[in-house]
Design a protein around this motif. Structure first.
Motif, PDB file in Angstrom:
ATOM      1  N   ARG A 323      56.001  39.111  53.500  1.00 28.16           N
ATOM      2  CA  ARG A 323      55.814  40.135  54.525  1.00 28.16           C
ATOM      3  C   ARG A 323      54.477  39.984  55.235  1.00 28.16           C
ATOM      4  N   ILE A 324      53.619  39.116  54.665  1.00 31.51           N
ATOM      5  CA  ILE A 324      52.252  38.987  55.162  1.00 31.51           C
ATOM      6  C   ILE A 324      52.089  37.634  55.840  1.00 31.51           C
ATOM      7  N   ARG A 325      51.587  37.619  57.037  1.00 33.12           N
ATOM      8  CA  ARG A 325      51.299  36.372  57.735  1.00 33.12           C
ATOM      9  C   ARG A 325      49.865  35.941  57.433  1.00 33.12           C
ATOM     10  N   GLN A 326      49.635  34.630  57.515  1.00 38.65           N
ATOM     11  CA  GLN A 326      48.293  34.132  57.204  1.00 38.65           C
ATOM     12  C   GLN A 326      47.235  34.761  58.081  1.00 38.65           C
ATOM     13  N   GLU A 327      47.548  34.949  59.342  1.00 44.84           N
ATOM     14  CA  GLU A 327      46.544  35.503  60.259  1.00 44.84           C
ATOM     15  C   GLU A 327      46.228  36.967  59.958  1.00 44.84           C
ATOM     16  N   ASP A 328      47.056  37.616  59.143  1.00 45.43           N
ATOM     17  CA  ASP A 328      46.812  39.004  58.782  1.00 45.43           C
ATOM     18  C   ASP A 328      45.911  39.146  57.551  1.00 45.43           C
ATOM     19  N   VAL A 329      45.651  38.031  56.855  1.00 45.38           N
ATOM     20  CA  VAL A 329      44.827  38.084  55.648  1.00 45.38           C
ATOM     21  C   VAL A 329      43.366  37.974  56.061  1.00 45.38           C
ATOM     22  N   ARG A 330      42.600  39.018  55.776  1.00 43.94           N
ATOM     23  CA  ARG A 330      41.196  39.072  56.177  1.00 43.94           C
ATOM     24  C   ARG A 330      40.314  39.368  54.968  1.00 43.94           C
ATOM     25  N   LEU A 331      39.142  38.757  54.955  1.00 43.51           N
ATOM     26  CA  LEU A 331      38.158  39.058  53.926  1.00 43.51           C
ATOM     27  C   LEU A 331      37.345  40.285  54.336  1.00 43.51           C
ATOM     28  N   SER A 332      37.159  41.182  53.374  1.00 43.84           N
ATOM     29  CA  SER A 332      36.357  42.374  53.633  1.00 43.84           C
ATOM     30  C   SER A 332      35.402  42.602  52.470  1.00 43.84           C
ATOM     31  N   GLY A 333      34.121  42.414  52.709  1.00 41.51           N
ATOM     32  CA  GLY A 333      33.115  42.684  51.695  1.00 41.51           C
ATOM     33  C   GLY A 333      33.125  41.688  50.558  1.00 41.51           C
ATOM     34  N   HIS A 334      32.654  42.152  49.393  1.00 39.62           N
ATOM     35  CA  HIS A 334      32.505  41.282  48.225  1.00 39.62           C
ATOM     36  C   HIS A 334      32.936  42.056  46.983  1.00 39.62           C
ATOM     37  N   ALA A 335      33.626  41.361  46.070  1.00 44.10           N
ATOM     38  CA  ALA A 335      34.104  41.985  44.832  1.00 44.10           C
ATOM     39  C   ALA A 335      33.680  41.146  43.637  1.00 44.10           C
ATOM     40  N   ILE A 336      33.407  41.813  42.528  1.00 44.07           N
ATOM     41  CA  ILE A 336      33.026  41.160  41.273  1.00 44.07           C
ATOM     42  C   ILE A 336      33.842  41.786  40.146  1.00 44.07           C
ATOM     43  N   GLU A 337      34.320  40.942  39.239  1.00 44.00           N
ATOM     44  CA  GLU A 337      35.007  41.408  38.035  1.00 44.00           C
ATOM     45  C   GLU A 337      34.289  40.877  36.809  1.00 44.00           C
ATOM     46  N   VAL A 338      34.082  41.738  35.809  1.00 43.86           N
ATOM     47  CA  VAL A 338      33.553  41.297  34.523  1.00 43.86           C
ATOM     48  C   VAL A 338      34.554  41.682  33.444  1.00 43.86           C
ATOM     49  N   ARG A 339      34.693  40.793  32.473  1.00 43.23           N
ATOM     50  CA  ARG A 339      35.657  41.015  31.398  1.00 43.23           C
ATOM     51  C   ARG A 339      34.975  41.754  30.240  1.00 43.23           C
ATOM     52  N   ILE A 340      35.564  42.869  29.868  1.00 46.67           N
ATOM     53  CA  ILE A 340      35.043  43.670  28.764  1.00 46.67           C
ATOM     54  C   ILE A 340      35.877  43.335  27.522  1.00 46.67           C
ATOM     55  N   ASN A 341      35.246  42.620  26.590  1.00 42.48           N
ATOM     56  CA  ASN A 341      35.932  42.188  25.369  1.00 42.48           C
ATOM     57  C   ASN A 341      35.381  42.926  24.153  1.00 42.48           C
ATOM     58  N   ALA A 342      36.193  43.061  23.129  1.00 36.65           N
ATOM     59  CA  ALA A 342      35.753  43.633  21.855  1.00 36.65           C
ATOM     60  C   ALA A 342      35.084  42.527  21.044  1.00 36.65           C
ATOM     61  N   GLU A 343      33.869  42.185  21.465  1.00 36.47           N
ATOM     62  CA  GLU A 343      33.105  41.100  20.844  1.00 36.47           C
ATOM     63  C   GLU A 343      31.631  41.477  20.817  1.00 36.47           C
ATOM     64  N   ASP A 344      30.912  40.885  19.875  1.00 35.97           N
ATOM     65  CA  ASP A 344      29.468  41.089  19.775  1.00 35.97           C
ATOM     66  C   ASP A 344      28.761  39.875  20.375  1.00 35.97           C
ATOM     67  N   PRO A 345      28.250  39.970  21.603  1.00 36.47           N
ATOM     68  CA  PRO A 345      27.627  38.808  22.241  1.00 36.47           C
ATOM     69  C   PRO A 345      26.343  38.370  21.562  1.00 36.47           C
ATOM     70  N   ALA A 346      25.707  39.253  20.774  1.00 27.95           N
ATOM     71  CA  ALA A 346      24.477  38.889  20.077  1.00 27.95           C
ATOM     72  C   ALA A 346      24.748  38.081  18.811  1.00 27.95           C
ATOM     73  N   LYS A 347      26.018  38.036  18.383  1.00 24.62           N
ATOM     74  CA  LYS A 347      26.382  37.317  17.165  1.00 24.62           C
ATOM     75  C   LYS A 347      27.503  36.317  17.434  1.00 24.62           C
ATOM     76  N   GLY A 348      27.249  35.495  18.439  1.00 26.93           N
ATOM     77  CA  GLY A 348      28.211  34.430  18.735  1.00 26.93           C
ATOM     78  C   GLY A 348      29.550  34.923  19.215  1.00 26.93           C
ATOM     79  N   PHE A 349      29.587  36.116  19.805  1.00 37.31           N
ATOM     80  CA  PHE A 349      30.825  36.707  20.328  1.00 37.31           C
ATOM     81  C   PHE A 349      31.858  36.908  19.216  1.00 37.31           C
ATOM     82  N   ALA A 350      31.381  37.345  18.060  1.00 34.52           N
ATOM     83  CA  ALA A 350      32.280  37.644  16.951  1.00 34.52           C
ATOM     84  C   ALA A 350      33.217  38.777  17.350  1.00 34.52           C
TER      85      ALA A 350
END
Length: 465
Positions: A323-350
């Motif tokens: 339903r989407i044409r290439q010319e209709d796809v536009r970039l707007s701003g900037h986005a960042i994703e970070v992964r939240i894991n059940a790990e301890d980064p101070a202990k080798g990501f246990a």
């Protein structure tokens, strides 16, 4: 053709994401689950749920016949595989279609073709897409391998032909290392994928990892621009953003056009991602592989384009044309994703599974938290440690980083240790703020900064919630 009831053959945050997208399209959902996931958020949200086996994934989420039986018993006429588990299993896709059901994803042929890294390289070369110098096919014995590396020179990467997720990869910087590491890589590939085939690529040191999101309907293909995924630990992505801060407009145009050309060449259907190495010193990019599924990091693309990729996947599976044409796809701003894991980064990501005693989700403009959590939920120890993804969007990259830092400060997950302190430290780092990083940047940084990453978590509650 339309989908009357959708079965989700996955778990965790991606299952929740698919249920929500289906509900917005008016499609009832069926959630399959293992015994360990009986109290999961996806089970609570779905219209129906079916237990398919014990905690072990090999006896539940990877049991194809159990999933097909669940579809038959509930009257589901379509299956969405999410990511991981059976998402890139060509035999499963074929079995779904043979059962008269709709597979929400590419054809079995496309999965098989692009899942074999050697075949994918050949398709890329035929479509005029640059590939990393290396073997044109699977390595045929040690002698052929040594003859090849004499041409490419060291260092090289020994990679599994059927690989993924960073497994089956070894880096050799000399002939002696090459001879020693080849059998190791072959054994790991055989154990992980049931296929010990290998190929070799020249190691491009200091390169960035860039991927291009595509949508296809089997006839037409569009791109939704690129994501930067260079912040990695053990070849697993940690922080992703869109658009890439390292690409010039000219390189972006060439890179995205090459992704569309390759996806068109294989008549791609659904959402897919083409991964590249990018050398920002020379401006050269090289195709690595194609992921024939939705990616963990798809929300950053959704945030900068306004396109709901999961809903579009479902629409395409229903037989709709793009339903989407290439010319209709536009970039707007900037986005960042970070992964939240059940790990301890101070202990080798246990790993740190446990019970979530309190949950505070961040809010405000441009903030999204895709998760599987609720207060009182006990995280099972049997699966990937990903709990959720914090995604932010703002007018530019510096603003997005500041918004990320603010949102991380608001995020509270008590009762378990998480990777939140890692992302807070990265957001404060001068090199990250200036986008001065590559795929090998994070691990030395972690060696230096591990002591600063001690998570703080409330003690487990003594009473009920």
């Amino acid at each position: 053709m339309s989908i009357k009831k959708l079965l989700i053959a996955n778990r965790g945050e991606i299952a929740v994401r698919i249920i929500r997208a289906a509900r917005e399209l008016g499609i009832p959902t069926v959630q399959v689950y293992s015994k360990a996931d009986a109290e999961s958020l996806a089970v609570r949200l779905a219209d129906e749920s079916v237990e398919i086996g014990p905690a072990q994934a090999s006896k539940s989420y990877l049991k194809q016949e159990a999933i097909l039986d669940a579809a038959r018993s509930t009257g589901a006429d379509a299956i969405h595989p999410g990511y991981g588990f059976l998402a890139e299993n060509a035999e499963f896709a074929a079995a779904v279609e043979s059962a008269g059901l709709i597979f929400v994803g590419p054809t079995a042929h496309s999965i098989r073709l692009m899942g074999d890294k050697v075949a994918a390289r050949a398709e890329a070369a035929a479509a005029g897409v640059p590939t990393v110098p290396g073997s044109n096919g699977r390595l045929d014995g040690v002698d052929a391998a040594f003859a090849l590396v004499e041409q490419t020179g060291f260092p090289v990467m020994i990679k599994a032909a059927a690989g993924g997720g960073g497994r089956g990869i070894r880096i050799a910087r000399s002939a002696d290392e090459f001879a020693r590491l080849m059998p190791q890589a072959q054994a790991e590939a055989q154990a992980a994928f049931g296929d010990g085939g290998l190929y070799v690529e020249k190691l491009i040191e200091g390169a960035r990892h860039i991927e291009v999101q595509v949508l296809g309907d089997g006839h037409d293909v569009i791109h939704c621009f690129e994501r930067e995924c260079s912040l990695q630990r053990r070849r697993q992505k940690v922080w992703e953003e869109a658009p890439s801060p390292s690409l010039t407009p000219a390189v972006r145009e060439k890179l995205c056009a090459s992704a569309v050309a390759l996806a068109k060449a294989v008549h791609y259907r659904g959402a897919g991602t083409l991964e590249y190495l990018y050398d920002d010193r020379s401006g050269d990019f090289y195709f690595l592989e194609m992921n024939t599924r939705i990616q963990v990091e798809h929300p950053v693309t959704e945030m900068v384009t306004g396109i709901d990729l999961v809903r579009e996947m479902i629409r395409i599976a229903c037989g709709e044309r793009l339903r989407i044409r290439q010319e209709d796809v536009r970039l707007s701003g900037h986005a960042i994703e970070v992964r939240i894991n059940a790990e301890d980064p101070a202990k080798g990501f246990a790993p740190n599974p446990g019970t979530v005693t309190a949950l505070g989700s961040p809010g405000g403009n441009g903030v999204r938290f895709d998760s599987m959590l609720y207060p009182g939920y006990t995280i099972p120890p049997f699966y990937d440690s990903l709990l959720g993804k914090l995604i932010v969007h703002d007018e530019d990259r510096p603003s997005a980083i500041r918004r990320l830092a603010r949102a991380l400060g608001e995020l509270t997950i008590d009762g378990v240790l998480t990777t939140k302190p890692l992302h807070q430290a990265l957001a404060r780092d001068a090199d990250v703020q200036a986008a001065r990083f590559h795929t090998a940047w994070l691990e030395p940084w972690l060696d230096t900064n591990a002591a600063r990453l001690s998570p703080v978590s409330a003690p487990p509650a003594t009473g009920g919630q």
